[in-house]
Write a protein that holds these residues in place. Structure first.
Motif, mmCIF file in Angstrom:
data_model
loop_
_atom_site.group_PDB
_atom_site.id
_atom_site.type_symbol
_atom_site.label_atom_id
_atom_site.label_comp_id
_atom_site.label_asym_id
_atom_site.label_seq_id
_atom_site.Cartn_x
_atom_site.Cartn_y
_atom_site.Cartn_z
ATOM 1 N N SER A 90 0.816 -1.220 0.000
ATOM 2 C CA SER A 90 0.000 0.000 0.000
ATOM 3 C C SER A 90 0.844 1.262 0.000
ATOM 4 N N LYS A 91 1.771 1.345 0.962
ATOM 5 C CA LYS A 91 2.500 2.597 1.119
ATOM 6 C C LYS A 91 3.566 2.770 0.039
ATOM 7 N N ALA A 92 3.801 1.709 -0.726
ATOM 8 C CA ALA A 92 4.674 1.848 -1.893
ATOM 9 C C ALA A 92 3.918 2.526 -3.035
ATOM 10 N N GLY A 93 2.613 2.735 -2.845
ATOM 11 C CA GLY A 93 1.887 3.533 -3.830
ATOM 12 C C GLY A 93 0.582 2.960 -4.354
ATOM 13 N N ILE A 94 0.207 1.729 -3.940
ATOM 14 C CA ILE A 94 -1.003 1.141 -4.526
ATOM 15 C C ILE A 94 -2.000 0.660 -3.464
ATOM 16 N N PRO A 95 -2.425 1.578 -2.565
ATOM 17 C CA PRO A 95 -3.334 1.157 -1.488
ATOM 18 C C PRO A 95 -4.680 0.640 -1.992
ATOM 19 N N GLY A 96 -5.170 1.184 -3.109
ATOM 20 C CA GLY A 96 -6.475 0.753 -3.622
ATOM 21 C C GLY A 96 -6.450 -0.640 -4.227
ATOM 22 N N SER A 97 -5.257 -1.119 -4.550
ATOM 23 C CA SER A 97 -5.182 -2.439 -5.195
ATOM 24 C C SER A 97 -5.411 -3.569 -4.201
ATOM 25 N N ARG A 98 -5.149 -3.331 -2.919
ATOM 26 C CA ARG A 98 -5.321 -4.295 -1.828
ATOM 27 C C ARG A 98 -4.419 -5.512 -1.972
ATOM 28 N N ILE A 99 -3.186 -5.354 -1.521
ATOM 29 C CA ILE A 99 -2.294 -6.511 -1.485
ATOM 30 C C ILE A 99 -1.223 -6.361 -0.412
ATOM 31 N N GLY A 100 -1.010 -7.460 0.279
ATOM 32 C CA GLY A 100 0.042 -7.548 1.273
ATOM 33 C C GLY A 100 0.485 -8.995 1.369
ATOM 34 N N ILE A 101 1.553 -9.230 2.109
ATOM 35 C CA ILE A 101 1.983 -10.617 2.305
ATOM 36 C C ILE A 101 2.322 -10.862 3.766
ATOM 37 N N ALA A 102 2.177 -12.123 4.173
ATOM 38 C CA ALA A 102 2.675 -12.565 5.468
ATOM 39 C C ALA A 102 3.868 -13.466 5.209
ATOM 40 N N VAL A 103 4.868 -13.369 6.083
ATOM 41 C CA VAL A 103 6.011 -14.284 6.025
ATOM 42 C C VAL A 103 6.043 -15.002 7.362
ATOM 43 N N ALA A 104 5.959 -16.304 7.326
ATOM 44 C CA ALA A 104 5.864 -17.060 8.578
ATOM 45 C C ALA A 104 6.279 -18.503 8.351
ATOM 46 N N ASP A 105 6.322 -19.224 9.428
ATOM 47 C CA ASP A 105 6.533 -20.658 9.396
ATOM 48 C C ASP A 105 5.544 -21.294 8.408
ATOM 49 N N SER A 106 6.017 -22.262 7.631
ATOM 50 C CA SER A 106 5.160 -22.808 6.568
ATOM 51 C C SER A 106 3.871 -23.440 7.103
ATOM 52 N N ALA A 107 3.923 -23.998 8.314
ATOM 53 C CA ALA A 107 2.706 -24.610 8.866
ATOM 54 C C ALA A 107 1.650 -23.536 9.150
ATOM 55 N N LEU A 108 2.093 -22.394 9.666
ATOM 56 C CA LEU A 108 1.144 -21.303 9.916
ATOM 57 C C LEU A 108 0.611 -20.752 8.595
ATOM 58 N N VAL A 109 1.486 -20.619 7.609
ATOM 59 C CA VAL A 109 1.043 -20.145 6.292
ATOM 60 C C VAL A 109 -0.031 -21.077 5.736
ATOM 61 N N ALA A 110 0.178 -22.381 5.890
ATOM 62 C CA ALA A 110 -0.815 -23.345 5.392
ATOM 63 C C ALA A 110 -2.153 -23.162 6.109
ATOM 64 N N ASN A 111 -2.102 -22.942 7.423
ATOM 65 C CA ASN A 111 -3.345 -22.723 8.167
ATOM 66 C C ASN A 111 -4.027 -21.415 7.788
ATOM 67 N N LEU A 112 -3.232 -20.368 7.643
ATOM 68 C CA LEU A 112 -3.804 -19.076 7.252
ATOM 69 C C LEU A 112 -4.432 -19.169 5.865
ATOM 70 N N SER A 113 -3.827 -19.978 5.032
ATOM 71 C CA SER A 113 -4.348 -20.167 3.685
ATOM 72 C C SER A 113 -5.754 -20.781 3.725
ATOM 73 N N LEU A 114 -5.960 -21.714 4.644
ATOM 74 C CA LEU A 114 -7.298 -22.300 4.803
ATOM 75 C C LEU A 114 -8.289 -21.249 5.305
ATOM 76 N N SER A 115 -7.849 -20.449 6.266
ATOM 77 C CA SER A 115 -8.722 -19.377 6.765
ATOM 78 C C SER A 115 -9.067 -18.421 5.637
ATOM 79 N N GLN A 116 -8.067 -18.099 4.844
ATOM 80 C CA GLN A 116 -8.292 -17.169 3.740
ATOM 81 C C GLN A 116 -9.274 -17.747 2.724
ATOM 82 N N CYS A 117 -9.177 -19.050 2.499
ATOM 83 C CA CYS A 117 -10.111 -19.726 1.591
ATOM 84 C C CYS A 117 -11.542 -19.554 2.098
ATOM 85 N N ASN A 118 -11.754 -19.788 3.380
ATOM 86 C CA ASN A 118 -13.089 -19.611 3.955
ATOM 87 C C ASN A 118 -13.552 -18.164 3.909
ATOM 88 N N ALA A 119 -12.623 -17.252 4.147
ATOM 89 C CA ALA A 119 -13.016 -15.848 4.282
ATOM 90 C C ALA A 119 -13.192 -15.148 2.947
#
Lengths: 409, 409
Positions: free
Chosen positions: B234-263
């Protein structure tokens, strides 16, 4: 749902050409569909895109798009909505995530659930409520039309919604997975129940009219304070863009807008540009009515004809196709769960969706739900022919196996 | 937050030219920033956009983008992440909505909250937890640097996190609203606490390096199993586009991915194209380092110099600027709450952000938090000059009023 998604991803990876996928949730992208959206994309200038992605927009969605959607729906349904009745979201999954969580849970001394009037229902709702056990879902009755088609009917005797136990009612219309559209009588029953109990009736028109336009038994939808309609642009051809809208009472829209602000700030800008451009400059309604609608109904007819031919000698039935993107098929003589069909199909590199995932953990044996599968109409005729041929062999094999097992008793 | 958003929207509507907005959360779009993103947008073909919006993508984000981000961060921080450590989201607000709800609430017999080590903190977290009262937040101590600058320090004595009461720790780094960056010692304390208690420490790098690159006191960030980093485009210039990333342990990323699928099924496709194109073909890191970074630090210096000049005779201080997009200013002699400054400013068509919204309901009088305001550096020099001039008159008036009131006793 997760396991399915993984299998489907797997089937789409490196050796995807060897797999036949009748589980597809993606809309069918024919040359005509591709050309339509490509022309929409090309007609939006880079400067316009830049302007829109480089700044935060309204948390309820762009005002111009909200007006545009309001006018389109007013024209189609004879409503008198304004932009204040429209909330733009990052797709209808996001909207239902908000709705399912807002209207379930603890309210003072009452613990409320989301009421599902008739299973099977869209599997994507099932993982959305943060509290476990957030749905109260009912089975339908079955009405046979002829020896090849049936309809699920709302079990009205068993469909008592009440405000102490239920926070809202939801249903997909046309239904994913069955293709059912409610009858006028069923519709009136639910509208009245929502009104009597003062709870929202939420109608998921992901396959509805005017976009993507796949409802063949439309109801005279009214705008009433208790009704919430959800429309999605996904099945019109742009699922990756993530955009949908809610149409509701302006007070609810204002509240949802606050929730959306907390959850994700605003819907993404680019999909809003696409939707607005498609409606205002590329006659989205006409495209849906003239291109998408016949495409899926032709495919439904083709699939049924193919089934009649291929599955001779096998006891099968399908839910009457009244809209949407899927056929719901029952193999009554099988006694195994549809998961067995699914696993067997996978061995033959065929993906189908087992019916039990759409029953939210409710025992569907009384209506033969365990012997049902969902197949997608968003495939080529060739995929359908090859896929159903393999499916026929699998069902045949399972029936022979069952007969042998019975003979040994 | 909502009221603020409404006021800011109002200031941006019809008569926006008459308003001076020092409350801006939008990144500053100079000609150079605009040209950069316009060139990124123009370099993506319509065919590529069509292909990407016309189909569902991976619920964790596009694999190519995940690899790209992983490689960029490995290079910058010396990490050894892979695509499996990266989750793409519809912006960091969406990520924090998931994290704040996943890690708070009822866990067997324990009711857990999100621990905020040092207020003031990003107001956008405060409405995210569906259960009320989901945060346990602490005040910092204040260390004066000179008569014009101070630093908030972690109150380590008062910062005991524990796994029975707390599900995770979160902080923005550099801080929104103060511009603070943790010292190495503070950082080590939190990392150790997270490790000892086995709970995640979540670091919101919305203003961090390598993009948008606004951290001037970076820490040697490590990839450890308990650490979760959030980066935003966002602060690099594209807040309206809606994008960010998380960097984490792969197991947490896998779980967050499931949450994201539901949400929400998946992050939106277009923003992923933009981010990927910017990193791989338009050297986003260089752009951030050479264009954005000096732009905001120059503006911070300009603002401070301006304050020194304009606010002579008024007792003011600011938090040392170590990064981010804001200055945090305290007027110690005022006894009124910053809401009064805010309301007075509005009367003069000036928007500032009152400090108390960043205190999550905690009484901040012991550190003078009630006399603080946040002003944005994402404005033109002219807006800053005019806005601060008006602010000076308002503060002066409030001080005179206070002196009169005291004289009557």
């Amino acid at each position: 749902m997760i396991k399915l998604a993984k299998d489907i991803n797997m089937s789409l990876s490196s050796d995807s050409k060897q797999w036949l996928n009748l589980g597809v949730g993606n809309p069918l992208i024919t040359k005509e569909v591709e050309e339509y959206w490509l022309s929409v994309i090309k007609s939006i200038s880079a400067e316009k895109v830049a302007q829109s992605v480089m700044s935060y927009g309204s948390t309820s969605g762009d005002l111009l798009l909200r007006k545009t959607c309001s006018e389109l729906l007013n024209k189609h349904y004879g409503w008198e909505t304004t932009a204040e009745n429209i909330l733009v979201t990052n797709g209808s999954q996001s909207l239902f995530f908000m709705l399912n969580n807002i209207f379930s849970g603890q309210f003072n001394s009452d613990s409320k659930k989301i009421f599902i009037p008739a299973l099977p229902e869209y599997v994507g709702y099932s993982g959305q409520i943060l509290n476990q056990d957030g749905f109260d879902a009912r089975l339908p009755t079955v009405k046979n039309i002829d020896d090849k088609e049936f309809i699920y009917k709302l079990d009205i005797e068993n469909c008592h919604v009440n405000r102490r136990e239920h926070g809202a009612m939801i249903l997909s219309f046309p239904s994913n997975p069955t293709g059912k559209c409610l009858s006028e009588q069923e519709w009136q029953f639910l509208v009245k129940a929502a009104e009597n109990e003062g709870i929202p009736l939420i109608i998921d028109c992901a396959y509805g009219n005017p976009f993507p336009g796949l409802c063949h038994q439309p109801i005279d939808f009214k705008m009433l304070p208790n009704l919430v309609y959800s429309f999605s642009f996904s099945k019109a051809g742009i699922p990756g863009s993530r955009i949908g809208i809610a149409v509701a009472d302006s007070a609810l829209v204002a509240n949802l807008s606050l929730s959306q602000c907390n959850a994700t700030i605003q819907p993404n800008a680019y999909a809003q540009l696409l939707a607005n451009q498609a409606i205002n400059h590329h006659d989205l309604s006409r495209f849906c009515h003239q291109v998408l609608r016949p495409m899926y109904s032709d495919m439904a007819l083709f699939a049924k004809t193919l089934m009649m031919d291929l599955f001779k000698g096998i006891n099968w039935k399908m839910h009457q196709y009244s809209g949407g993107m899927f056929l719901w098929i029952q193999f009554s003589d099988l006694k195994c769960n549809s998961q067995v069909i699914y696993e067997e199909a996978k061995k033959h590199k065929l993906i189908i969706v087992p019916g039990d995932v759409f029953f939210f953990g409710v025992d569907s044996s009384s209506i033969g739900g365990e012997q049902c599968i969902r197949i997608s109409l968003a495939v080529s005729e060739r995929t359908l022919i090859e896929g159903l041929s393999i499916l026929k062999n699998i069902i045949h094999k399972l029936l022979v196996k069952k007969a042998k097992a019975e003979a040994t008793f």
